[in-house]
Motif scaffolding. Structure first.
Motif, PDB file in Angstrom:
ATOM      1  N   GLY A   1       0.798  -1.222   0.000  1.00  0.00           N
ATOM      2  CA  GLY A   1       0.000   0.000   0.000  1.00  0.00           C
ATOM      3  C   GLY A   1       0.833   1.277   0.000  1.00  0.00           C
ATOM      4  N   ILE A   2       1.833   1.327   0.885  1.00  0.00           N
ATOM      5  CA  ILE A   2       2.627   2.539   1.024  1.00  0.00           C
ATOM      6  C   ILE A   2       3.452   2.809  -0.238  1.00  0.00           C
ATOM      7  CG2 ILE A   2       4.551   3.577   2.308  1.00  0.00           C
ATOM      8  CD1 ILE A   2       2.112   3.592   3.984  1.00  0.00           C
TER       9      ILE A   2
ATOM     10  N   ALA B   1       1.312   4.026  -2.949  1.00  0.00           N
ATOM     11  CA  ALA B   1       0.883   5.404  -2.684  1.00  0.00           C
ATOM     12  C   ALA B   1       1.964   6.408  -3.078  1.00  0.00           C
ATOM     13  CB  ALA B   1       0.516   5.563  -1.214  1.00  0.00           C
TER      14      ALA B   1
ATOM     15  N   SER C   1      -1.373   8.560  -7.122  1.00  0.00           N
ATOM     16  CA  SER C   1      -2.421   9.089  -6.252  1.00  0.00           C
ATOM     17  C   SER C   1      -3.686   9.338  -7.054  1.00  0.00           C
ATOM     18  CB  SER C   1      -1.950  10.346  -5.525  1.00  0.00           C
ATOM     19  OG  SER C   1      -1.743  11.383  -6.433  1.00  0.00           O
TER      20      SER C   1
ATOM     21  N   ALA D   1      -3.452  14.911   4.413  1.00  0.00           N
ATOM     22  CA  ALA D   1      -3.714  13.464   4.389  1.00  0.00           C
ATOM     23  C   ALA D   1      -2.909  12.797   3.273  1.00  0.00           C
ATOM     24  CB  ALA D   1      -5.207  13.203   4.215  1.00  0.00           C
TER      25      ALA D   1
ATOM     26  N   TYR E   1       0.417  10.839   4.012  1.00  0.00           N
ATOM     27  CA  TYR E   1       0.345   9.570   4.761  1.00  0.00           C
ATOM     28  C   TYR E   1       1.530   8.627   4.511  1.00  0.00           C
ATOM     29  CZ  TYR E   1      -1.616   5.306   6.734  1.00  0.00           C
ATOM     30  OH  TYR E   1      -1.807   4.172   7.467  1.00  0.00           O
ATOM     31  N   PRO E   2       1.899   8.392   3.242  1.00  0.00           N
ATOM     32  CA  PRO E   2       2.975   7.412   3.031  1.00  0.00           C
ATOM     33  C   PRO E   2       4.335   7.880   3.549  1.00  0.00           C
ATOM     34  CG  PRO E   2       2.050   8.166   0.927  1.00  0.00           C
ATOM     35  CD  PRO E   2       1.281   8.840   1.988  1.00  0.00           C
TER      36      PRO E   2
ATOM     37  N   THR F   1       4.806   9.962   6.481  1.00  0.00           N
ATOM     38  CA  THR F   1       4.915  10.301   7.902  1.00  0.00           C
ATOM     39  C   THR F   1       5.148   9.042   8.745  1.00  0.00           C
ATOM     40  OG1 THR F   1       2.513  10.172   8.086  1.00  0.00           O
ATOM     41  CG2 THR F   1       3.458  12.350   7.757  1.00  0.00           C
ATOM     42  N   GLY F   2       5.500   9.263  10.006  1.00  0.00           N
ATOM     43  CA  GLY F   2       5.819   8.150  10.900  1.00  0.00           C
ATOM     44  C   GLY F   2       4.595   7.479  11.491  1.00  0.00           C
ATOM     45  N   ARG F   3       4.803   6.697  12.537  1.00  0.00           N
ATOM     46  CA  ARG F   3       3.761   5.887  13.144  1.00  0.00           C
ATOM     47  C   ARG F   3       2.505   6.683  13.515  1.00  0.00           C
ATOM     48  NH1 ARG F   3       0.734   3.181  13.405  1.00  0.00           N
ATOM     49  NH2 ARG F   3       0.117   1.346  14.536  1.00  0.00           N
TER      50      ARG F   3
ATOM     51  N   GLY G   1       1.771   9.775  12.366  1.00  0.00           N
ATOM     52  CA  GLY G   1       1.325  10.695  11.330  1.00  0.00           C
ATOM     53  C   GLY G   1       1.609  12.158  11.615  1.00  0.00           C
ATOM     54  N   ILE G   2       2.640  12.432  12.418  1.00  0.00           N
ATOM     55  CA  ILE G   2       2.999  13.823  12.698  1.00  0.00           C
ATOM     56  C   ILE G   2       3.779  14.376  11.497  1.00  0.00           C
ATOM     57  CG2 ILE G   2       4.131  15.385  14.338  1.00  0.00           C
ATOM     58  CD1 ILE G   2       2.005  13.679  15.680  1.00  0.00           C
TER      59      ILE G   2
ATOM     60  N   GLN H   1       1.094  14.006  -2.318  1.00  0.00           N
ATOM     61  CA  GLN H   1       1.477  12.600  -2.154  1.00  0.00           C
ATOM     62  C   GLN H   1       2.704  12.303  -3.036  1.00  0.00           C
ATOM     63  OE1 GLN H   1      -2.135  10.170  -2.051  1.00  0.00           O
ATOM     64  NE2 GLN H   1      -0.947   8.372  -2.607  1.00  0.00           N
TER      65      GLN H   1
ATOM     66  N   LYS I   1      -3.288   7.849  13.020  1.00  0.00           N
ATOM     67  CA  LYS I   1      -2.847   8.198  11.669  1.00  0.00           C
ATOM     68  C   LYS I   1      -3.805   7.624  10.629  1.00  0.00           C
ATOM     69  CE  LYS I   1       1.007   7.635   8.497  1.00  0.00           C
ATOM     70  NZ  LYS I   1       2.298   7.023   8.225  1.00  0.00           N
TER      71      LYS I   1
ATOM     72  N   ALA J   1      -6.586   9.470   8.035  1.00  0.00           N
ATOM     73  CA  ALA J   1      -6.638   9.273   6.585  1.00  0.00           C
ATOM     74  C   ALA J   1      -8.010   8.745   6.168  1.00  0.00           C
ATOM     75  CB  ALA J   1      -5.553   8.302   6.144  1.00  0.00           C
TER      76      ALA J   1
ATOM     77  N   LEU K   1     -11.425  10.892   5.066  1.00  0.00           N
ATOM     78  CA  LEU K   1     -11.774  11.320   3.712  1.00  0.00           C
ATOM     79  C   LEU K   1     -12.482  10.202   2.946  1.00  0.00           C
ATOM     80  CD1 LEU K   1      -8.599  13.310   2.712  1.00  0.00           C
ATOM     81  CD2 LEU K   1     -10.900  14.227   2.967  1.00  0.00           C
TER      82      LEU K   1
ATOM     83  N   GLN L   1      -7.253   4.229   1.172  1.00  0.00           N
ATOM     84  CA  GLN L   1      -6.520   3.146   0.525  1.00  0.00           C
ATOM     85  C   GLN L   1      -5.465   3.708  -0.420  1.00  0.00           C
ATOM     86  OE1 GLN L   1      -7.904   1.412  -2.798  1.00  0.00           O
ATOM     87  NE2 GLN L   1      -6.796  -0.498  -2.575  1.00  0.00           N
ATOM     88  N   SER L   2      -5.838   4.749  -1.167  1.00  0.00           N
ATOM     89  CA  SER L   2      -4.899   5.260  -2.164  1.00  0.00           C
ATOM     90  C   SER L   2      -3.717   5.968  -1.520  1.00  0.00           C
ATOM     91  CB  SER L   2      -5.611   6.198  -3.138  1.00  0.00           C
ATOM     92  OG  SER L   2      -5.542   7.517  -2.682  1.00  0.00           O
ATOM     93  N   SER L   3      -3.865   6.389  -0.263  1.00  0.00           N
ATOM     94  CA  SER L   3      -2.692   7.001   0.359  1.00  0.00           C
ATOM     95  C   SER L   3      -1.915   5.975   1.178  1.00  0.00           C
ATOM     96  CB  SER L   3      -3.084   8.225   1.190  1.00  0.00           C
ATOM     97  OG  SER L   3      -4.031   7.868   2.155  1.00  0.00           O
ATOM     98  N   GLY L   4      -2.289   4.706   1.079  1.00  0.00           N
ATOM     99  CA  GLY L   4      -1.448   3.659   1.640  1.00  0.00           C
ATOM    100  C   GLY L   4      -1.986   2.963   2.880  1.00  0.00           C
ATOM    101  N   VAL L   5      -3.234   3.280   3.288  1.00  0.00           N
ATOM    102  CA  VAL L   5      -3.792   2.601   4.453  1.00  0.00           C
ATOM    103  C   VAL L   5      -4.188   1.175   4.055  1.00  0.00           C
ATOM    104  CG1 VAL L   5      -5.642   2.614   6.173  1.00  0.00           C
ATOM    105  CG2 VAL L   5      -4.731   4.771   5.311  1.00  0.00           C
TER     106      VAL L   5
ATOM    107  N   HIS M   1      -5.827  12.525  17.008  1.00  0.00           N
ATOM    108  CA  HIS M   1      -4.747  12.707  17.985  1.00  0.00           C
ATOM    109  C   HIS M   1      -5.239  13.486  19.198  1.00  0.00           C
ATOM    110  CE1 HIS M   1      -2.518  12.222  14.152  1.00  0.00           C
ATOM    111  NE2 HIS M   1      -1.763  11.456  14.902  1.00  0.00           N
TER     112      HIS M   1
END
Lengths: 366, 339
Positions: free
Chosen positions: A74-75, A78, A82, A102, A105-106, A108-110, A112-113, A158, B217, B221, B224, B230-234, B282
């Motif tokens: 997925g990552i 991404a 996009s 958003a 996402y791919p 950022t860390g655990r 999402g900061i 992205q 996180k 995501a 939206l 899914q498209s951003s990697g979830v 968060h």
């Protein structure tokens, strides 16, 4: 035109086990825009969903770069590709800036900061799509045009190599359509992204696309450069147009021509006749028009709407023969409309036609 | 950005002040009231063995902690369910998940107590978890077939009624004297919770809370919609499974000890979002936890004191406060839909 972005080889798409379209070949290189056109329900969205892995391909293969689509997690996918879809997004209390973020996402860390690098990418994407000024507003409270650009900024930040857009211009007014397409062109040029999208606006599709794929009821009907695709025959058969007609030169449509015995003659040319033709069409009044050169601005609308067009070859003086024909037809009509007011050497015959109509007591309207 | 941060800090301070205030009130007041000095003295270890110390340490303190931790767990459970179903009025009570847990716990208790077997806290939580997963499975099956969100709520409420009906029948027919206290539990109550119970549910709920926070996180995501997530990697499947498990575990742990408590799961996340002006997980997950604690402490006071020594069920009080909030949400949604 650079390296391979996305390649599809004899791809078959559909839902469940039902194959909707098969034998799809796509070769999207970076820095290129491919547009899918075709009637509603033919499967444009299905193709886009299959190449972006929202649904599984039912046959063939899709490659992103050199690797097959299914090899990506997925990552990693991404980071390559996009999306922007048509539907309304309605996230409560989410600002436009958060929606754009958003897309990071791919990266950022655990938790999402966002890092300073992420913030820079978000800012740059918002700048490019001109939504920086609405960053603090809630995404549920902005216009459709703004929302499309926010979602485009999300897709851009992205940092993909390929952008998949499903009807990005639908529901937008003309100003926002043009603005969005302008952004897409810049994106392709400046960031060397490959874009594949579906579109209903043929005029816009013709102008923005490097390559066009026609998705018809029975599969891929044709593909090629816009010059090859946007011909009257192809578009008419692709969409199964039976009322009205498609005009290839301006990529526009005309409503169907009035039927019946024409009682009106329009002396037109130099673009003066088009609005008269359309008004007569609205009044459902069949008409004859002439004498129009085939390269005249009036010619496409005349060909689409008139019961009969008396035309002359480009740049030729109007021939004796054509003029005689026009005189005969004016005799058969009850009234004559002459919106034309500039006569020159090659359309001198039209002045004589107007004088003839006046002399013979026809009802001449300007 | 600064404006947001300041608002968040203020919000957390407000919640902490309210939490401390209501917790103190919970310790001070009851059928017997104590002065703050006495309570502080007892908490710091003086007066060991007195009646006052007993009341504070074995009855009121566990109850206050239960209201905080269980209330917080319910609120977070509600928030996760709202994310899963993309529906602001989803919650463990409305969707029948609490009632499913209640049914399973009641059945397990009746079955084992009649055979003279005492159920451990872990077994209670396990039974509640099984029950809540059962309701959850049903709701998910319904929601995959019917897309309309109002239908989701209606079927949840129906499942709730079915489970409650069966539980009531079972409780009525079970004649073991141990089951008498099942009745007040099955209406929802923080009474009768002791220190051992707190030690049993606190780790479960706090770990679930941590798990929920670590999903922030993905939740963000997912706001939206599934396609963009899914498209951003979830990994959407794994994420949705995680949401179900954590939210069910939270409401199961609550139900095992306090019975079904209504409306906390819907009202608290909504009020918290309004207070903080964001729906960023968060912020909202920890804030909902605190908010759930405040809400339940606040509702537990009248439940205990109003008709002392008789207790009101906590659900009656939370419903009085929470149901109007649900109506507010629906009215508000209706308005924005037509803007």
């Amino acid at each position: 035109m650079g390296e391979n972005g996305l390649t599809a080889e004899s791809l078959a798409v559909g839902y469940g086990r039902n194959i909707l379209i098969s034998g799809i070949d796509i070769s999207l290189r970076k820095g290129m825009i491919i547009t899918l056109i075709g009637p509603n329900g033919a499967g444009k969205s299905t193709i886009l969903k299959s190449i972006s892995r929202q649904i599984s391909p039912l046959g063939g293969a899709v490659y992103i770069g050199e690797r097959e689509l299914r090899e990506y997690d997925g990552i990693n996918l991404a980071k390559k590709m996009s999306l922007m879809m048509t539907g309304r997004v309605d996230a409560e209390l989410m600002t436009c800036e958060q929606a754009v973020s958003a897309g990071r996402y791919p990266y950022t860390g655990r938790l999402g900061i966002l890092s300073p690098e992420d913030r820079r990418a978000v800012r740059e994407a918002m700048e490019l799509t001109d939504v920086l000024s609405i960053g603090d507003r809630f995404i549920s409270r902005i216009s459709d045009g703004q929302r499309q650009r926010v979602m485009l900024a999300r897709a851009i930040c992205q940092e993909p190599e390929i952008l998949v857009l499903d009807e990005p211009t639908s529901f937008l007014d003309i100003r926002h359509k043009l603005k969005l397409l302008d952004i897409l062109r810049r994106l392709v040029r400046e960031k060397n992204i490959g874009v594949i999208m579906s579109m209903h606006e043929l005029d816009m599709a013709e102008r923005i696309s490097d390559y066009v794929i026609c998705v018809g009821e029975k599969g891929i009907a044709a593909q090629g450069s816009p010059e090859e695709i946007f011909s009257k025959e192809r578009i008419t058969s692709l969409y199964g147009i039976d009322k009205g007609s498609f005009e290839e030169r301006f990529c526009t449509a005309e409503l169907s021509a009035p039927v019946g015995e024409p009682k009106v003659f329009v002396i037109a040319g130099n673009g003066s006749g088009t609005s008269v033709f359309r008004r007569l069409q609205r009044l459902d009044t069949p008409f004859i028009t002439g004498i129009i050169h085939e390269n005249d601005l009036d010619f496409p609308a005349a060909a689409a709407l008139a019961a009969r067009v008396i035309s002359e070859k480009p740049f030729e003086m109007i021939s004796e023969e054509r003029e005689q024909e026009a005189v005969r037809l004016i005799d058969s009509c009850e009234s004559v409309i002459c919106p034309l007011d500039s006569f020159g050497a090659i359309n001198e015959a039209n002045r004589r036609l107007k004088e003839y109509a006046e002399r013979t007591g026809k009802h001449v309207i300007k | 950005m600064m404006k947001g941060t300041r608002r968040y800090v203020t919000g957390f301070i407000i919640l902490l002040v309210l939490l401390t205030g209501f917790a103190a009130a919970g310790l001070f007041y009851g059928s017997v009231s104590f002065s703050p000095e006495t309570v502080i003295g007892i908490l710091s270890g003086a007066e060991k063995g007195t009646t006052a110390a007993n009341i504070i340490l074995s009855i009121r303190l566990p109850r206050v902690l239960a209201a905080i931790i269980l209330g917080g767990g319910l609120a977070v459970s509600g928030y996760l369910l709202q994310t899963y179903f993309a529906n602001p009025i989803a919650g463990p009570f409305v969707l029948g998940i609490s009632s499913g847990a209640k049914l399973a716990v009641a059945m397990a208790m009746i079955l084992f107590l009649q055979n003279g077997i005492y159920l451990s806290s872990a077994a209670l939580i396990a039974a509640a978890f099984a029950g809540s997963m059962l309701s959850m499975g049903f709701i998910i099956a319904v929601s995959s077939r019917i897309k309309r969100s109002s239908m989701l709520i209606v079927s949840g409420v129906m499942i709730g009624y079915i489970c409650s009906g069966i539980t009531d029948l079972a409780v009525a027919f079970a004649d073991d004297s141990n089951i008498v206290n099942l009745h007040s539990w099955s209406m929802g109550s923080f009474s009768g919770i002791d220190g051992d119970d707190v030690k049993a549910f606190a780790p479960v709920i706090l770990l679930s809370l941590l798990a929920a926070f670590l999903m922030s996180k993905q939740i963000n995501a997912y706001r939206l919609g599934e396609v963009y997530a899914q498209s951003s990697g979830v990994n959407v499947k794994a994420f949705r499974l995680g949401l179900i498990l954590v939210s069910s575990l939270l409401s199961a742990a609550v139900t095992a000890f306090a019975g079904p408590v209504s409306f906390v799961g819907i009202a608290v996340p909504h009020l918290i979002k309004k207070l903080f002006g964001t729906a960023d997980p968060h912020i909202i997950i920890p804030a909902s936890f605190l908010g759930g604690g405040v809400f339940c402490l606040m509702c537990d006071l009248p439940a205990r004191i109003l008709f002392a020594p008789t207790e009101l069920s906590i659900s009656s009080v939370t419903a009085l406060v929470g149901a109007p909030v649900v109506i507010m949400i629906m009215a508000g949604r209706h308005n924005t839909d037509h803007q």
